[in-house]
Write an enzyme that holds these catalytic residues in place. Structure first.
Site, short mmCIF file in Angstrom:
data_model
loop_
_atom_site.label_atom_id
_atom_site.label_comp_id
_atom_site.label_asym_id
_atom_site.label_seq_id
_atom_site.Cartn_x
_atom_site.Cartn_y
_atom_site.Cartn_z
N ARG A 87 0.86 -1.19 0.00
CA ARG A 87 0.00 0.00 0.00
C ARG A 87 0.89 1.23 0.00
O ARG A 87 1.79 1.37 0.82
CB ARG A 87 -0.92 0.01 1.22
CG ARG A 87 -1.98 -1.08 1.18
CD ARG A 87 -2.90 -0.90 0.01
NE ARG A 87 -4.15 -1.63 0.20
CZ ARG A 87 -5.16 -1.57 -0.64
NH1 ARG A 87 -5.08 -0.84 -1.73
NH2 ARG A 87 -6.26 -2.25 -0.39
N ALA A 117 -11.12 -6.38 -0.58
CA ALA A 117 -11.97 -5.20 -0.67
C ALA A 117 -11.66 -4.44 -1.95
O ALA A 117 -10.59 -4.62 -2.53
CB ALA A 117 -11.75 -4.29 0.53
N GLU A 160 -15.02 -8.46 -5.89
CA GLU A 160 -13.68 -8.22 -5.37
C GLU A 160 -13.08 -9.47 -4.73
O GLU A 160 -11.89 -9.73 -4.88
CB GLU A 160 -13.69 -7.06 -4.37
CG GLU A 160 -13.83 -5.69 -5.01
CD GLU A 160 -12.63 -5.26 -5.83
OE1 GLU A 160 -11.51 -5.77 -5.63
OE2 GLU A 160 -12.82 -4.39 -6.71
N GLU A 216 -9.59 -10.81 -6.28
CA GLU A 216 -8.38 -10.72 -5.47
C GLU A 216 -7.90 -12.07 -4.94
O GLU A 216 -6.71 -12.25 -4.72
CB GLU A 216 -8.60 -9.76 -4.30
CG GLU A 216 -8.74 -8.32 -4.74
CD GLU A 216 -8.77 -7.33 -3.60
OE1 GLU A 216 -8.78 -7.75 -2.41
OE2 GLU A 216 -8.77 -6.12 -3.88
N GLU A 238 -15.48 8.22 2.68
CA GLU A 238 -15.42 6.82 2.23
C GLU A 238 -16.18 5.92 3.20
O GLU A 238 -15.85 5.82 4.36
CB GLU A 238 -13.99 6.31 2.13
CG GLU A 238 -13.95 4.86 1.67
CD GLU A 238 -12.58 4.22 1.75
OE1 GLU A 238 -12.34 3.30 0.96
OE2 GLU A 238 -11.78 4.62 2.61
N GLU A 247 -4.30 -4.98 -13.58
CA GLU A 247 -2.94 -4.84 -14.12
C GLU A 247 -1.93 -4.36 -13.09
O GLU A 247 -0.79 -4.79 -13.04
CB GLU A 247 -3.00 -3.88 -15.31
CG GLU A 247 -1.72 -3.71 -16.05
CD GLU A 247 -1.90 -2.80 -17.25
OE1 GLU A 247 -1.29 -1.71 -17.26
OE2 GLU A 247 -2.66 -3.17 -18.16
N GLU A 294 -2.24 -4.64 -9.72
CA GLU A 294 -2.37 -5.33 -8.44
C GLU A 294 -1.36 -6.48 -8.33
O GLU A 294 -1.18 -7.24 -9.27
CB GLU A 294 -3.78 -5.90 -8.26
CG GLU A 294 -4.82 -4.89 -7.91
CD GLU A 294 -6.18 -5.51 -7.65
OE1 GLU A 294 -6.79 -5.15 -6.63
OE2 GLU A 294 -6.64 -6.34 -8.46
#
Length: 177
Positions: free
Chosen positions: A62, A74, A90, A94, A119, A138, A140
């Site tokens: 991150r 997520a 998701e 993932e 958010e 692409e 990730e």
């Protein structure tokens, strides 16, 4: 409590995931102040529980904390997409695990940074999963890992897991047991 009034909102930056605004605010004593506001499209997350009881987690780099984090799966909600559908999508993208919508239940909703960002993350719980194929975007790079509830609680309490949605999700999931 006396009322605080926003008198204007000026777009300062528009990105792919969010928009940053400068808000002009009038306080109850009549002063004009400026607050930052980040507008976010919202997100969906899922506590995915395998048949063996272990919880599926994703490890990824991150940018903001400049390190790898361990999180529940997520991601963002596509325009017009139901939130539950986004959580299921998701999860499969993932992790390579697919959830039947009938086995996906809402756990909790959180606002991740209430002081400056809107958010909202709706968090679901899914079980009775089937193996599918991981379909990463692409940009990730995600490792899938599996942990018991106790292992995750220990990582939360020791500071290894710091992600607010993951902490909220794991503690909410524990309350369902």
């Amino acid at each position: 409590m006396e009322h605080i009034k926003r008198v204007s909102r000026e777009l300062m930056y528009k990105g792919s995931m969010l928009e940053i605004y400068k808000d002009t605010i009038v306080t109850p004593d009549g002063k004009t102040v400026y607050w930052d506001h980040i507008e976010h499209k919202g997100a969906a997350a899922v506590v995915a529980v395998r048949d063996d009881g272990r919880i599926i987690m994703v490890r990824q780099f991150r940018n903001s904390p400049d390190k790898e984090t361990l999180e529940i799966p997520a991601g963002g909600i596509n325009k017009g997409e139901p939130v539950k559908t986004a959580a299921i999508r998701e999860l499969e993208e993932e992790t390579g695990y697919k959830a039947d919508p009938d086995n996906v239940r809402k756990l909790i909703s959180i606002i991740t940074a209430v002081a400056f960002c809107n958010e909202k993350v709706d968090i679901y719980m899914a079980d009775k999963l089937t193996k599918s194929v991981q379909q990463l975007d692409e940009e990730e790079y995600i490792n899938v890992e599996y942990y018991t509830l106790q292992e995750l609680k220990d990582m939360i309490m020791s500071g290894i897991i710091e992600d607010s949605k993951t902490i909220s999700a794991i503690l909410a999931y524990e309350q369902t047991l």
